[in-house]
Design an enzyme around this catalytic site. Structure first.
Site, mmCIF file in Angstrom:
data_model
loop_
_atom_site.group_PDB
_atom_site.id
_atom_site.type_symbol
_atom_site.label_atom_id
_atom_site.label_comp_id
_atom_site.label_asym_id
_atom_site.label_seq_id
_atom_site.Cartn_x
_atom_site.Cartn_y
_atom_site.Cartn_z
ATOM 1 N N ALA A 1 37.857 34.937 42.240
ATOM 2 C CA ALA A 1 38.031 35.694 41.008
ATOM 3 C C ALA A 1 39.368 36.401 41.135
ATOM 4 C CB ALA A 1 36.900 36.702 40.828
ATOM 5 N N SER A 2 40.332 36.036 40.306
ATOM 6 C CA SER A 2 41.678 36.597 40.415
ATOM 7 C C SER A 2 41.643 38.113 40.278
ATOM 8 C CB SER A 2 42.583 36.016 39.330
ATOM 9 O OG SER A 2 42.690 34.620 39.461
ATOM 10 N N ALA A 3 42.613 38.777 40.894
ATOM 11 C CA ALA A 3 42.719 40.224 40.779
ATOM 12 C C ALA A 3 42.809 40.607 39.298
ATOM 13 C CB ALA A 3 43.940 40.714 41.532
#
Length: 407
Positions: free
Chosen positions: A75-77
């Site tokens: 899950a990308s920042a």
């Protein structure tokens, strides 16, 4: 894990704090992007993470790895999510293709922005990843999103055309299928790699060209199977220090072998930065002005007497035949405030020239710092030189032309 935060702070409050911090840094500029980030329960897409980690604005949550331990899905920042959604500028009713399904979190945001779950298609090559995304989306009430297992480089022609395409994996090139599946006037946001660095580029598809509207620093997991364009090899006998370059660059590895053992030439630019001040614009500038720019990867425990780049993991370097120069820095204390002076270290027969040239580029960058971005246009690979406005960076499916506008 921050158990205190998990026990005493609600997910809603944590999302609000996360969004506020992201907006303070200039992301989630679009009201609709801010709205969906504040409403969608991010923590439910990363149930293995603590609430504190799930809502850390600057931290990606790794959810799936290769056998060697390198990350395959995450899950990308949140700040990266917001940055790219700002670039994508989804409008109500848009049909959207996402390359890289991840946890399903980004697809849920896209569904909210489009206003129709059935308008969103997300694809990933790994069935474990698509299974995870499907499970998370169903659990959070987004079962209408199309989750496809397949090669993202091929797009999803059965659902095309798309008004928006976003890649949450980093390709070295822009696959031709993405051009074909994007409507005229549509937008593509992609963490594109060239000359050793990665940038999230927001393109608009117009008259057969992909014209960049925005270029932002970012880093992503590579697109699986898209590794033929970027080359990498050690330049030291122990194999620890590696050079990365594009296949259209004439790098002679044999000539460079042992280059760091040759006498060192150091030059300083008189340009200084604060410890938290970005300098990545130097690298971006070099990709416009100098075809010799590559990337140097140096282990963090390397002795400075061997190699002393500004950033051990990745630093811009210039290569010419058997000579190499790279960006470095040294600490300077002025007026009770700590600053770092930027400079160049070089080795080989052309060391002095390369070091001086790199310092000239640093000084040229410093006149505008990161406020000045180049233009970037992607042309089809079969575009003749005569139809290009400048020298290209050649890839498989595209030819990139970068330039600075004349002021």
């Amino acid at each position: 894990m921050n158990e205190t935060a998990d026990a005493t702070t609600s997910p809603e409050a944590l999302r609000a704090t996360m969004l506020a911090k992201v907006q303070q840094q200039g992301y989630a500029k679009l009201p609709e992007v801010a709205r969906v980030i504040s409403e969608v329960p991010r923590h439910e897409f990363v149930p293995e993470a603590s609430l504190a980690d799930a809502h850390n604005p600057w931290q990606a949550v790794i959810t799936h790895r290769f056998a060697d331990g390198t990350s395959l899905s995450c899950a990308s920042a949140p700040f990266v999510v917001a940055l790219m959604l700002d670039q994508l500028a989804v409008e109500r009713g848009n049909k959207i293709l996402e390359i890289g399904a991840g946890t399903g979190y980004n697809a849920s945001l896209l569904a909210e922005l489009s206003g129709n779950e059935a308008n969103v298609v997300t694809i990933d090559v790994d069935p474990d990843v698509t299974e995870q995304a499907t499970r998370n989306l169903a659990a959070t009430g987004y079962s209408g999103i199309h989750v496809v297992t397949g090669d993202g480089a091929l797009g999803v022609p059965e659902h095309a055309p798309f008004d928006r395409i976003i890649a949450t994996v980093s390709p070295w090139d822009i696959p031709r299928a993405w051009w074909r599946q994007l409507v005229p006037g549509g937008k593509l946001v992609v963490p594109l790699r060239w000359r050793g660095q990665s940038r999230s580029v927001g393109f608009t598809y117009r008259d057969g060209l992909l014209i960049a509207d925005s270029i932002e620093l970012c880093g992503f997991v590579y697109l699986v199977g898209d590794d033929e364009g970027e080359k990498s090899a050690p330049i030291t006998d122990d194999g620890t220090i590696r050079l990365h370059w594009d296949r259209d660059q004439p790098v002679d590895l044999e000539a460079l072998r042992g280059v760091l053992d040759r006498p060192r030439s150091t030059a300083w630019s008189d340009v200084t930065i604060a410890g938290d001040e970005p300098h990545d614009g130097i690298w971006l500038r070099l990709t416009v002005t100098d075809p010799r720019v590559c990337r140097l990867n140096v282990p963090a425990d390397t002795a400075p007497s061997v190699c002393d780049p500004i950033s051990p993991g990745r630093a811009p370097a210039l290569v010419e035949d058997s000579s190499l120069a790279y960006l470095t820095s040294r600490r300077r204390d002025e007026d009770d405030s700590t600053r770092w002076e930027l400079g160049a270290v070089a080795h080989g027969p052309a060391a002095d020239e390369l070091a001086r040239h790199l310092c000239d580029e640093i000084r040229a960058w410093s006149m505008h710092r990161d406020d000045r971005k180049p233009t970037l246009v992607a042309y089809a690979a079969d575009t003749p030189d005569s139809a290009l406005p400048g020298p290209p960076i050649d890839k498989t499916h595209s030819r990139l032309v970068l330039a600075y506008e004349i002021e």
